[in-house]
Design a protein around this motif. Structure first.
Motif, PDB file in Angstrom:
ATOM      1  N   VAL A 163       0.867  -1.182   0.000  1.00 31.11           N
ATOM      2  CA  VAL A 163       0.000   0.000   0.000  1.00 31.11           C
ATOM      3  C   VAL A 163       0.901   1.229   0.000  1.00 31.11           C
ATOM      4  CG1 VAL A 163      -1.772   1.289   1.260  1.00 31.11           C
ATOM      5  CG2 VAL A 163      -1.804  -1.220   1.272  1.00 31.11           C
ATOM      6  N   GLU A 164       0.851   1.995  -1.093  1.00 29.61           N
ATOM      7  CA  GLU A 164       1.691   3.189  -1.199  1.00 29.61           C
ATOM      8  C   GLU A 164       0.872   4.415  -0.807  1.00 29.61           C
ATOM      9  OE1 GLU A 164       4.336   5.772  -4.421  1.00 29.61           O
ATOM     10  OE2 GLU A 164       3.336   3.918  -5.040  1.00 29.61           O
ATOM     11  N   LEU A 165       1.428   5.215   0.087  1.00 24.03           N
ATOM     12  CA  LEU A 165       0.774   6.424   0.562  1.00 24.03           C
ATOM     13  C   LEU A 165       1.233   7.623  -0.246  1.00 24.03           C
ATOM     14  CD1 LEU A 165       1.053   5.732   4.398  1.00 24.03           C
ATOM     15  CD2 LEU A 165      -0.634   4.893   2.756  1.00 24.03           C
ATOM     16  N   GLU A 166       0.502   8.732  -0.128  1.00 19.55           N
ATOM     17  CA  GLU A 166       0.727   9.864  -1.023  1.00 19.55           C
ATOM     18  C   GLU A 166       2.105  10.490  -0.877  1.00 19.55           C
ATOM     19  OE1 GLU A 166      -1.964  13.027  -0.243  1.00 19.55           O
ATOM     20  OE2 GLU A 166      -1.775  12.876   1.933  1.00 19.55           O
ATOM     21  N   ARG A 167       2.717  10.379   0.281  1.00 19.11           N
ATOM     22  CA  ARG A 167       4.037  10.991   0.447  1.00 19.11           C
ATOM     23  C   ARG A 167       5.170  10.015   0.140  1.00 19.11           C
ATOM     24  NH1 ARG A 167       0.611  13.194   4.078  1.00 19.11           N
ATOM     25  NH2 ARG A 167       0.865  11.445   5.516  1.00 19.11           N
ATOM     26  N   GLY A 168       4.824   8.905  -0.493  1.00 16.45           N
ATOM     27  CA  GLY A 168       5.842   7.939  -0.865  1.00 16.45           C
ATOM     28  C   GLY A 168       6.061   6.842   0.149  1.00 16.45           C
ATOM     29  N   ASP A 169       5.358   6.892   1.266  1.00 17.99           N
ATOM     30  CA  ASP A 169       5.500   5.857   2.287  1.00 17.99           C
ATOM     31  C   ASP A 169       4.850   4.558   1.812  1.00 17.99           C
ATOM     32  OD1 ASP A 169       6.295   8.105   3.900  1.00 17.99           O
ATOM     33  OD2 ASP A 169       4.150   8.527   4.073  1.00 17.99           O
ATOM     34  N   VAL A 170       5.289   3.454   2.373  1.00 15.15           N
ATOM     35  CA  VAL A 170       4.788   2.145   1.973  1.00 15.15           C
ATOM     36  C   VAL A 170       4.395   1.353   3.204  1.00 15.15           C
ATOM     37  CG1 VAL A 170       5.408  -0.075   0.946  1.00 15.15           C
ATOM     38  CG2 VAL A 170       6.094   2.043  -0.170  1.00 15.15           C
ATOM     39  N   MET A 171       3.255   0.703   3.130  1.00 15.31           N
ATOM     40  CA  MET A 171       2.831  -0.247   4.158  1.00 15.31           C
ATOM     41  C   MET A 171       2.628  -1.600   3.475  1.00 15.31           C
ATOM     42  SD  MET A 171       0.021   2.098   6.186  1.00 15.31           S
ATOM     43  CE  MET A 171      -0.080   1.038   7.616  1.00 15.31           C
ATOM     44  N   ARG A 172       2.953  -2.648   4.179  1.00 19.60           N
ATOM     45  CA  ARG A 172       2.763  -4.004   3.670  1.00 19.60           C
ATOM     46  C   ARG A 172       1.882  -4.784   4.627  1.00 19.60           C
ATOM     47  NH1 ARG A 172       6.400  -6.003  -0.234  1.00 19.60           N
ATOM     48  NH2 ARG A 172       7.882  -4.423  -0.952  1.00 19.60           N
ATOM     49  N   ALA A 173       1.049  -5.647   4.084  1.00 20.64           N
ATOM     50  CA  ALA A 173       0.167  -6.459   4.915  1.00 20.64           C
ATOM     51  C   ALA A 173      -0.168  -7.746   4.181  1.00 20.64           C
ATOM     52  CB  ALA A 173      -1.108  -5.687   5.245  1.00 20.64           C
ATOM     53  N   LYS A 174      -0.735  -8.694   4.926  1.00 19.63           N
ATOM     54  CA  LYS A 174      -1.140  -9.947   4.306  1.00 19.63           C
ATOM     55  C   LYS A 174      -2.357  -9.750   3.393  1.00 19.63           C
ATOM     56  CE  LYS A 174       0.399 -12.479   8.428  1.00 19.63           C
ATOM     57  NZ  LYS A 174      -0.054 -13.226   9.619  1.00 19.63           N
ATOM     58  N   LYS A 175      -3.281  -8.893   3.839  1.00 20.93           N
ATOM     59  CA  LYS A 175      -4.490  -8.628   3.070  1.00 20.93           C
ATOM     60  C   LYS A 175      -4.765  -7.127   3.093  1.00 20.93           C
ATOM     61  CE  LYS A 175      -5.490 -13.177   3.081  1.00 20.93           C
ATOM     62  NZ  LYS A 175      -5.497 -14.037   1.875  1.00 20.93           N
ATOM     63  N   VAL A 176      -5.426  -6.638   2.062  1.00 25.35           N
ATOM     64  CA  VAL A 176      -5.823  -5.243   1.996  1.00 25.35           C
ATOM     65  C   VAL A 176      -7.293  -5.165   1.591  1.00 25.35           C
ATOM     66  CG1 VAL A 176      -5.569  -3.062   0.745  1.00 25.35           C
ATOM     67  CG2 VAL A 176      -3.554  -4.260   1.560  1.00 25.35           C
ATOM     68  N   VAL A 177      -8.018  -4.290   2.270  1.00 22.71           N
ATOM     69  CA  VAL A 177      -9.423  -4.017   1.945  1.00 22.71           C
ATOM     70  C   VAL A 177      -9.543  -2.570   1.495  1.00 22.71           C
ATOM     71  CG1 VAL A 177     -11.797  -3.982   2.784  1.00 22.71           C
ATOM     72  CG2 VAL A 177     -10.156  -5.646   3.726  1.00 22.71           C
ATOM     73  N   VAL A 178     -10.038  -2.335   0.299  1.00 17.97           N
ATOM     74  CA  VAL A 178     -10.295  -0.980  -0.177  1.00 17.97           C
ATOM     75  C   VAL A 178     -11.763  -0.670   0.097  1.00 17.97           C
ATOM     76  CG1 VAL A 178     -10.360   0.562  -2.163  1.00 17.97           C
ATOM     77  CG2 VAL A 178      -8.477  -1.078  -1.907  1.00 17.97           C
ATOM     78  N   ALA A 179     -11.989   0.225   1.058  1.00 18.22           N
ATOM     79  CA  ALA A 179     -13.341   0.540   1.508  1.00 18.22           C
ATOM     80  C   ALA A 179     -13.636   2.027   1.306  1.00 18.22           C
ATOM     81  CB  ALA A 179     -13.521   0.154   2.975  1.00 18.22           C
ATOM     82  N   THR A 180     -13.333   2.507   0.114  1.00 19.30           N
ATOM     83  CA  THR A 180     -13.566   3.899  -0.241  1.00 19.30           C
ATOM     84  C   THR A 180     -14.819   4.015  -1.095  1.00 19.30           C
ATOM     85  OG1 THR A 180     -12.265   3.729  -2.267  1.00 19.30           O
ATOM     86  CG2 THR A 180     -11.068   4.294  -0.257  1.00 19.30           C
ATOM     87  N   GLU A 181     -15.156   5.232  -1.496  1.00 19.82           N
ATOM     88  CA  GLU A 181     -16.232   5.409  -2.460  1.00 19.82           C
ATOM     89  C   GLU A 181     -15.873   4.730  -3.773  1.00 19.82           C
ATOM     90  OE1 GLU A 181     -16.638   9.620  -2.716  1.00 19.82           O
ATOM     91  OE2 GLU A 181     -17.906   9.769  -0.932  1.00 19.82           O
ATOM     92  N   GLY A 182     -16.892   4.396  -4.547  1.00 17.87           N
ATOM     93  CA  GLY A 182     -16.690   3.627  -5.773  1.00 17.87           C
ATOM     94  C   GLY A 182     -15.655   4.189  -6.728  1.00 17.87           C
ATOM     95  N   PRO A 183     -15.723   5.469  -7.100  1.00 23.38           N
ATOM     96  CA  PRO A 183     -14.741   6.004  -8.049  1.00 23.38           C
ATOM     97  C   PRO A 183     -13.308   5.912  -7.551  1.00 23.38           C
ATOM     98  CG  PRO A 183     -16.644   7.446  -7.932  1.00 23.38           C
ATOM     99  CD  PRO A 183     -16.805   6.438  -6.841  1.00 23.38           C
TER     100      PRO A 183
END
Length: 491
Positions: free
Chosen positions: A290-310
């Motif tokens: 998971v890359e964040l806007e300032r260039g930071d990175v997070m790693r995980a076993k699973k990721v859930v995208v729970a944002t608005e559709g677009p």
């Protein structure tokens, strides 16, 4: 949990070798949500790359879908981080405090019969206060009562007279028949209905007259689905009517944002990262980056995208294209709030525009008549809803037209003293849900990437909660299965 993991679980920064100083992320620390303290302001400069490999799941988005997902995962014993681009939790389900008034971000009513809400929320703690079970419809210069006969029998009987033009006696009988038939069906059966059409077509096929469709259903359902053309799927018509038959329209005493605060409260301290946008989600072997806007990175076993559709479509790309949400023009609204020394008339009513002549006001109410906590003592809060954000009007002109119309409703002597508090223009109030629809879209996109939100199920609070729980249960089962399989291999 991020700070704890940095100190106790040996997370390393991939940029420390470049001389980047470590900074902590802006965190929410639990408890009632009252707005972002100064400590939550976005850090300046760049932050270190976070290799959060000890995190089981990263949830992108702290709306009610993401919060219910994170809460359910945490109850399963998994380590979860929630990353939110804004300064608070709740997404569209938030409440601001302005001059002592509680302003929900857009007109929102809580339906107590939502099945998923009943599972997820403590209703007693929300201190729910009901609206009148019906509405006052403005038509040809007067207000006319439309009432639920099972809760306001005498009002409903009064509406059967010829003096009430909001539909015929036959229409009122048809409402009762439709209500009874819907109670015989399960929620899932209603939402999977193969005989799908638009709301307008369904009402006509069910035998309702143009009078009740135009004068009641258009403004009433327009206030729920933010479109008066009644082109939303008939599945949601039947779902909402069933919910209204078995529950009440309410407001939480502390505002609709109390729903989000309650969902967030059980999460571990410092597990929610605020003011931090996610720019990409990509699989890397058996992990997700998971890359964040300032260039930071997070790693995980699973990721859930729970944002608005677009936004989910932007982050997920081809993964979502294989099972896309319904896209098109989203439905929007503008909500205006005014303070008043007294309500325009007493009572916990919803007021509807039944003239159907292109008026700017679709519906309004006085939340402080539903629960006095929405306004300071001795004051009243007026909430006015407009269909679409009306980008053609600036704020002052929008206010002027709204007040001019409501002066015709309640009298200029009452409305002239109102003071404008705030206007919310919400371009994405709901995803479009015109037929044909699939209200049970896949939530698992790849082995390690999931999606949740009202654009995957019903465009309701309940749909968002439901999708979040289902994703969490699927992930917990998958991780438990992986651990069991690994143990068997070692033995």
């Amino acid at each position: 949990m991020i700070q704890a993991m940095l100190g106790e679980r040996g997370l390393v920064s991939g940029r420390q070798s470049l001389g980047t100083k470590s900074r902590s992320l802006p965190l929410w620390r639990g408890g009632p949500w009252t707005g972002p303290p100064a400590a939550m302001a976005p850090p300046r400069g760049r932050m270190p790359v976070l290799r959060a490999t000890d995190v089981d799941v990263v949830v992108v988005g702290a709306g009610v879908a993401g919060l219910n997902c994170a809460r359910t995962l945490t109850k399963s014993g998994l380590v979860v981080n929630v990353v939110e681009a804004s300064d608070g939790v709740g997404g569209r389900v938030r409440t601001d405090v302005v001059d002592g008034y509680l302003l929900d971000r857009g007109f929102q009513i809580f339906l107590t019969s939502y099945p998923e809400a009943q599972k997820a929320l403590d209703y007693n703690a929300l201190d729910l206060k009901p609206f009148y079970a019906g509405a006052l419809v403005r038509f040809e210069g007067a207000f006319h009562v439309v009432a639920d006969p099972f809760r306001h029998l005498f009002d409903a009987l009064g509406s059967l007279t010829p003096a009430n033009p909001i539909g015929s006696p036959a229409d009122k009988i048809l409402v009762g028949i439709k209500r009874t038939l819907l109670l015989l069906r399960s929620v899932e059966d209603i939402l999977r209905d193969a005989d799908e059409t638009t709301i307008e077509d369904r009402l006509r096929r069910d035998g309702f007259s143009p009078a009740i469709i135009d004068r009641f259903f258009r403004p009433f359902l327009g206030g729920i689905f933010f479109r008066r053309d009644l082109q939303t799927t008939s599945k949601l018509l039947n779902f909402v009517l069933r919910m209204l038959a078995t529950g009440s329209n309410c407001l939480p005493a502390k505002g609709i944002g109390a729903v989000s605060a309650q969902l967030a409260a059980p999460l571990p301290s410092e597990s929610i990262v605020l003011n931090t946008a996610v720019v990409s989600v990509k699989e890397d072997g058996d992990e997700v980056v998971v890359e964040l806007e300032r260039g930071d990175v997070m790693r995980a076993k699973k990721v859930v995208v729970a944002t608005e559709g677009p936004q989910a479509a932007k982050l997920l790309g081809s993964a979502l294209e294989r099972a896309p949400s319904q896209f098109g023009d989203p439905v929007g609204t503008a909500c205006l709030y005014f303070s008043a020394d007294e309500p325009p008339r007493k009572g916990n009513y919803l007021y509807l525009d039944g003239d159907n002549k292109g008026s700017i006001v679709n519906n309004c109410c006085v939340p402080s008549e539903v629960t006095s906590s929405y306004a300071p003592p001795g004051k009243s809060l007026i909430s006015v809803s407009v269909i679409s954000t009306r980008p053609d009007l600036d704020d002052q002109e929008l206010q002027r037209q709204v007040l001019d119309e409501l002066s015709g409703w309640f009298g200029r002597d009452k409305v002239s003293g109102w003071r404008h508090l705030r206007t919310y223009r919400i371009p994405f109030s709901q995803p479009p849900q015109t037929p044909p629809t699939d209200l049970f879209k896949p939530l698992k996109l790849t082995e390690n990437i999931y999606v949740a939100g009202d654009h995957r199920m019903t465009a309701t609070l309940d749909g968002a909660l439901w999708s979040g729980r289902l994703v969490a249960e699927s992930i917990a089962e998958s991780i438990a299965g992986s651990i069991a399989g690994s143990s068997q291999n070692k033995s």
